[in-house]
Enzyme design. Structure first.
Site, PDB file in Angstrom:
ATOM      1  N   LYS A 114      -5.133 -50.383  23.134  1.00  0.00           N
ATOM      2  CA  LYS A 114      -3.831 -49.794  22.830  1.00  0.00           C
ATOM      3  C   LYS A 114      -3.505 -50.090  21.372  1.00  0.00           C
ATOM      4  O   LYS A 114      -3.480 -51.247  20.967  1.00  0.00           O
ATOM      5  CB  LYS A 114      -2.726 -50.343  23.735  1.00  0.00           C
ATOM      6  N   CYS A 169       0.962 -54.622  18.821  1.00  0.00           N
ATOM      7  CA  CYS A 169       2.186 -55.418  18.762  1.00  0.00           C
ATOM      8  C   CYS A 169       2.427 -55.898  17.336  1.00  0.00           C
ATOM      9  O   CYS A 169       1.536 -56.486  16.718  1.00  0.00           O
ATOM     10  CB  CYS A 169       2.082 -56.611  19.706  1.00  0.00           C
ATOM     11  N   HIS A 202       0.227 -45.591  20.610  1.00  0.00           N
ATOM     12  CA  HIS A 202       1.662 -45.547  20.329  1.00  0.00           C
ATOM     13  C   HIS A 202       1.808 -44.770  19.030  1.00  0.00           C
ATOM     14  O   HIS A 202       1.382 -45.228  17.973  1.00  0.00           O
ATOM     15  CB  HIS A 202       2.205 -46.963  20.187  1.00  0.00           C
ATOM     16  N   GLN A 248      -3.232 -56.713  29.924  1.00  0.00           N
ATOM     17  CA  GLN A 248      -3.357 -56.554  28.487  1.00  0.00           C
ATOM     18  C   GLN A 248      -3.567 -57.923  27.845  1.00  0.00           C
ATOM     19  O   GLN A 248      -2.776 -58.842  28.048  1.00  0.00           O
ATOM     20  CB  GLN A 248      -2.131 -55.887  27.857  1.00  0.00           C
ATOM     21  N   MET A 250       5.146 -54.425  28.506  1.00  0.00           N
ATOM     22  CA  MET A 250       6.357 -54.739  27.747  1.00  0.00           C
ATOM     23  C   MET A 250       6.688 -56.208  27.909  1.00  0.00           C
ATOM     24  O   MET A 250       6.933 -56.684  29.023  1.00  0.00           O
ATOM     25  CB  MET A 250       7.522 -53.854  28.213  1.00  0.00           C
ATOM     26  N   ARG A 258      10.263 -47.974  27.734  1.00  0.00           N
ATOM     27  CA  ARG A 258      11.632 -48.390  28.041  1.00  0.00           C
ATOM     28  C   ARG A 258      12.345 -47.431  28.982  1.00  0.00           C
ATOM     29  O   ARG A 258      13.172 -47.855  29.790  1.00  0.00           O
ATOM     30  CB  ARG A 258      12.418 -48.545  26.738  1.00  0.00           C
TER      31      ARG A 258
END
Length: 336
Positions: free
Chosen positions: A134, A95, A166, A65, A13, A229
């Protein structure tokens, strides 16, 4: 019990999972896999590598990452990260920020699975640790039922054995990065079906997982659950990870014990010139749900940024929250 490292992980994150946060989280869970923030290949190749990539040995198991789309650059960045001792190198294909798109990496790479495969091949040639990816389930007008399997197949053929998904689309036009974390609907069943179709791949599910109960429910369908989160805003939820998912019944530290263990690190970092606020911003959610949590947050938020602030700010904030009873760490697992 399956003891694979990536059964439970904490997501990379931006602005959150820096080395201070990871050290802090490792005091709460011994086994969950921790990720760095995304680091671009340009930063690794031409920036301050020690600042970007150094980590405390206690942070293992830890994955770095990387963000990029040039196979040669990613291979060199992966090699450099491997020399730092990371346990895994992960490629960001998820992202959605404008800055990432302008550099032709992140979620926009969902449109180029062949390029991602070439990147994976190059990275694998440079390191001996696992190279993982990812991604999202698709971007913009892509059909996730087609885009996600295409990406999974491409990277699998390139030798990638683990895909973190995700389970939302990313809308590169019309939604901000913040909105892209909430607005596109989650599609967990699609990720479940991917695992069924590719049982030889390790599939890790990410997106919207708020509790350990939810994580465990997903593990009936996939190999791992990545918390984002929720784990940052309520870090003590991770106190239930080791026993529940890894069979490690070591005594669970109380929140006060976690901070007592964090203080020597804070003192060392202060001596090296790190500002207190850079560390304390990660601990604000530690007492979430406990009496005194608001006073704890307020004291730190008001005092840590002040010039010359030191570890005594944390001690003063701790005094505003009552000590837990023995074993309280275990008793919170039902809601953590």
């Amino acid at each position: 019990m399956n003891t694979q490292t990536n059964k439970i992980s904490v997501a990379p994150m931006m602005d959150w999972t820096d080395r201070h946060d990871r050290f802090f989280l490792r005091l709460i869970t011994r086994h969950a896999l921790l990720y760095t923030e995304m680091v671009t290949t340009g930063a690794v190749l031409y920036g301050d590598r020690e600042h970007l990539l150094a980590f405390d040995p206690s942070e293992h198991p830890i994955a770095v990452q990387l963000g990029g789309s040039e196979p040669a650059d990613l291979a060199e960045a992966a090699r450099i990260a491997g020399d730092f001792g990371y346990d895994e190198v992960n490629l960001n294909v998820g992202c959605p920020s404008d800055r990432v798109q302008s550099g032709r990496f992140g979620a926009c790479l969902m449109r180029e699975p062949d390029l991602v495969a070439r990147c994976v091949e190059a990275m694998r040639s440079a390191v001996s640790v696992p190279v993982t990816v990812k991604c999202r389930i698709g971007v913009d007008e892509q059909e996730p039922e087609e885009a996600l399997p295409a990406m999974a197949q491409a990277v699998r053929e390139a030798g990638c054995e683990t895909l973190v998904v995700h389970a939302r689309k990313a809308w590169l036009e019309g939604l901000s990065p913040r909105e892209n974390r909430d607005v596109p609907p989650l599609d967990y069943p699609l990720v479940y079906r991917l695992k069924q179709a590719m049982p030889d791949m390790t599939i890790i599910l990410n997106g919207g997982i708020a509790t350990l109960d939810e994580a465990e429910a997903h593990l009936a369908h996939v190999d791992g659950a990545m918390l984002g989160r929720a784990a940052y805003q309520n870090p003590y939820m991770l106190s239930g990870v080791d026993a529940r998912f890894y069979g490690d019944d070591h005594p669970v530290p109380s929140r006060h014990e976690v901070l007592d263990a964090f203080l020597p690190y804070v003192q060392r970092e202060l001596a090296h010139g790190t500002h207190l606020h850079a560390m304390t911003r990660h601990i604000l959610g530690l007492f979430q749900g406990r009496p005194g949590a608001r006073a704890f947050r307020r004291h730190i938020s008001e005092n840590a940024p002040r010039p010359g602030a030191n570890e005594h700010v944390i001690r003063e904030a701790m005094a505003l929250v009552g000590e837990e009873t023995n074993g309280e760490g275990r008793s919170t697992l039902s809601w953590a």
